[in-house]
Enzyme design. Structure first.
Site, mmCIF file in Angstrom:
data_model
loop_
_atom_site.group_PDB
_atom_site.id
_atom_site.type_symbol
_atom_site.label_atom_id
_atom_site.label_comp_id
_atom_site.label_asym_id
_atom_site.label_seq_id
_atom_site.Cartn_x
_atom_site.Cartn_y
_atom_site.Cartn_z
ATOM 1 N N LYS A 13 0.742 -1.247 -0.009
ATOM 2 C CA LYS A 13 0.026 0.176 -0.062
ATOM 3 C C LYS A 13 0.802 1.198 0.202
ATOM 4 O O LYS A 13 1.805 1.369 0.830
ATOM 5 C CB LYS A 13 -0.936 0.073 1.304
ATOM 6 C CG LYS A 13 -1.485 1.341 1.607
ATOM 7 C CD LYS A 13 -1.477 1.547 3.153
ATOM 8 C CE LYS A 13 -0.007 2.010 3.592
ATOM 9 N NZ LYS A 13 -0.072 2.501 5.063
ATOM 10 N N PRO A 92 9.077 -5.439 3.450
ATOM 11 C CA PRO A 92 9.660 -5.049 4.746
ATOM 12 C C PRO A 92 8.588 -4.837 5.706
ATOM 13 O O PRO A 92 7.522 -4.156 5.295
ATOM 14 C CB PRO A 92 10.601 -3.943 4.478
ATOM 15 C CG PRO A 92 10.190 -3.368 3.287
ATOM 16 C CD PRO A 92 9.727 -4.297 2.360
ATOM 17 N N ALA A 94 6.935 -3.234 9.352
ATOM 18 C CA ALA A 94 6.946 -1.852 10.034
ATOM 19 C C ALA A 94 7.616 -0.752 9.236
ATOM 20 O O ALA A 94 8.395 -0.095 9.710
ATOM 21 C CB ALA A 94 7.645 -2.041 11.424
ATOM 22 N N ALA A 95 7.063 -0.709 7.875
ATOM 23 C CA ALA A 95 7.599 0.011 6.968
ATOM 24 C C ALA A 95 6.770 1.278 6.102
ATOM 25 O O ALA A 95 7.227 1.732 5.273
ATOM 26 C CB ALA A 95 8.018 -0.796 5.649
ATOM 27 N N ILE A 97 4.197 0.562 4.608
ATOM 28 C CA ILE A 97 3.633 0.243 3.279
ATOM 29 C C ILE A 97 2.398 -1.047 3.478
ATOM 30 O O ILE A 97 2.164 -1.734 2.397
ATOM 31 C CB ILE A 97 4.521 -0.331 2.248
ATOM 32 C CG1 ILE A 97 5.707 -1.264 2.794
ATOM 33 C CG2 ILE A 97 4.968 1.095 1.290
ATOM 34 C CD1 ILE A 97 6.467 -1.617 1.652
ATOM 35 N N GLY A 98 1.994 -0.961 4.720
ATOM 36 C CA GLY A 98 0.961 -1.707 5.059
ATOM 37 C C GLY A 98 1.046 -3.287 4.880
ATOM 38 O O GLY A 98 0.065 -3.957 4.827
ATOM 39 N N GLY A 99 2.328 -3.638 5.076
ATOM 40 C CA GLY A 99 2.648 -5.017 4.830
ATOM 41 C C GLY A 99 1.627 -6.238 5.664
ATOM 42 O O GLY A 99 0.863 -6.983 4.994
ATOM 43 N N GLY A 100 1.530 -6.066 6.898
ATOM 44 C CA GLY A 100 0.719 -6.858 7.481
ATOM 45 C C GLY A 100 -0.808 -6.598 7.399
ATOM 46 O O GLY A 100 -1.601 -7.558 7.379
ATOM 47 N N SER A 101 -1.226 -5.417 7.088
ATOM 48 C CA SER A 101 -2.674 -5.164 6.833
ATOM 49 C C SER A 101 -2.958 -5.805 5.389
ATOM 50 O O SER A 101 -4.072 -6.254 5.186
ATOM 51 C CB SER A 101 -2.973 -3.575 6.620
ATOM 52 O OG SER A 101 -2.545 -2.996 7.795
ATOM 53 N N ASP A 129 -5.626 0.417 8.279
ATOM 54 C CA ASP A 129 -5.332 -0.036 6.815
ATOM 55 C C ASP A 129 -6.230 -1.080 6.378
ATOM 56 O O ASP A 129 -5.966 -1.276 4.913
ATOM 57 C CB ASP A 129 -3.728 0.040 6.656
ATOM 58 C CG ASP A 129 -2.973 1.402 6.288
ATOM 59 O OD1 ASP A 129 -3.836 2.479 6.166
ATOM 60 O OD2 ASP A 129 -1.904 1.329 6.550
#
Ligand SMILES: C[C@](O)(CO)[C@H](O)COP(=O)(O)OP(=O)(O)OC[C@H]1O[C@@H](n2ccc(N)nc2=O)[C@H](O)[C@@H]1O
Ligand SMILES: Nc1ncnc2c1ncn2[C@@H]1O[C@H](COP(=O)(O)OP(=O)(O)OP(=O)(O)O)[C@@H](O)[C@H]1O
Length: 272
Positions: A13, A92, A94-95, A97-101, A129
């Site tokens: 994101k 990555p 905690a970056a 770009i909403g990886g976990g979301s 997010d």
């Protein structure tokens, strides 16, 4: 009959702009953001199984939880159907770009396909997010994140750069000096989107830079690339992006940035 495994893409994101316009009594901030999604991201596979399990693989798996702390697990569990989840991690953590979301949104899509019903839990409870990640395409996001207006925007060419420092979203919000900043101006119908974006902001950029000064170095490096049209930080950082007139120009900028900064995560991409 056991339903088959489903496989899904979890795109990065990108907040092209991110205005913080207020704060609610519960501490959550009111946002106004233009969000798009990249053709780089993680992959999730979800298959019915006797018990819940999660395996994280891929180049960015290190440090990502493989248990109920992971947003993939939290997204699947309320459906009541035990599944084996594989998360192939390329973004990555905690970056900004909403990886976990985005992973959670991909699992929600898979669980909806497997069970034939929507999430029994409000998806925004997984994270601010997650609703926009569930839409997965260009949108204006307001409120604390759940007020979403899909937008028709021509694809943009970008380079994403993360310098390898994790940034805590709550810490950045806490360090924000002013919470009542002006909203975005209305999006142009047919004028140049990049010119409009140049007049918008990411209000989290100054506090994130104060916490992690390397973000300034990344913005400078992106700003020095040939053909760059706009440079900005995404979300609460530390990932920054540059916009370019074509994918070929973005690819070439990414190559130069990687050569000069071999420790950085650098990806050319197309946003839509
Ligand atoms: C900053 C953004 O990345 C912009 O897209 C998102 O709003 C953050 O989304 P997220 O990581 O899914 O956020 P959550 O996991 O819900 O919240 C993490 C923390 O960020 C802060 N937070 C988040 C969203 C919001 N509208 N106001 C906030 O103050 C809160 O301190 C919260 O505890
Ligand atoms: N599927 C997941 N992938 C990565 N981290 C996860 C995941 N699920 C839970 N986490 C935890 O959440 C933390 C935040 O990671 P995430 O990639 O969601 O970043 P983010 O910067 O909060 O994204 P954004 O602020 O753009 O929403 C990580 O440090 C990790 O411990």
């Amino acid at each position: 009959m056991t339903p088959p495994a489903t496989d899904g893409f979890a795109p990065a994101k990108v907040n092209l702009s991110l205005h913080v316009t207020g704060q609610r009594a519960d501490g959550y901030h009111l946002l106004d953001s233009l969000v798009m999604f990249a053709d780089v991201g993680d992959r999730v596979t979800v298959a019915p199984a006797p018990v819940m399990s999660l395996r994280v693989t891929g180049p960015r798996a290190a440090g990502v939880p493989e248990d109920a702390r992971n947003l993939c697990w939290k997204a699947a569990e309320p459906f009541g159907l035990p599944v084996a989840i594989t998360l192939d991690k390329h973004l990555p953590a905690a970056a900004g770009i909403g990886g976990g979301s985005s992973d959670a949104a991909a699992v929600l899509r898979a669980m909806e396909a497997l069970t034939g019903r929507p999430s029994p839990m409000p998806v925004a409870r997984l994270g601010a997010d997650v609703p926009v990640c569930l839409l997965g395409r260009a949108a204006r996001m307001r409120g604390i994140g759940a007020d979403i207006q899909p937008l028709e925007i021509a694809p943009l060419h970008a380079v994403l750069v993360n310098p390898g420092v994790a940034v805590s979203t709550p810490e950045v919000f806490r360090a924000l000096a002013r919470k009542d900043n002006p909203a975005m101006t209305d999006l142009p119908w047919n004028a140049d989107l990049t010119a409009w974006l140049a007049a918008q902001r990411n209000d989290l950029e100054p506090p994130a830079r104060a916490l992690q000064p390397v973000i300034g170095t990344v913005l400078e490096a992106l700003g020095a690339c040939a053909g760059v049209r706009l440079v900005r930080m995404s979300g609460s950082g530390a990932t920054c992006f540059g916009l370019f007139e074509s994918r070929a120009v973005a690819d070439s900028a990414a190559q130069d940035l990687r050569r000069g900064n071999p420790d950085w995560w650098v990806r050319a991409c197309t946003l839509s």
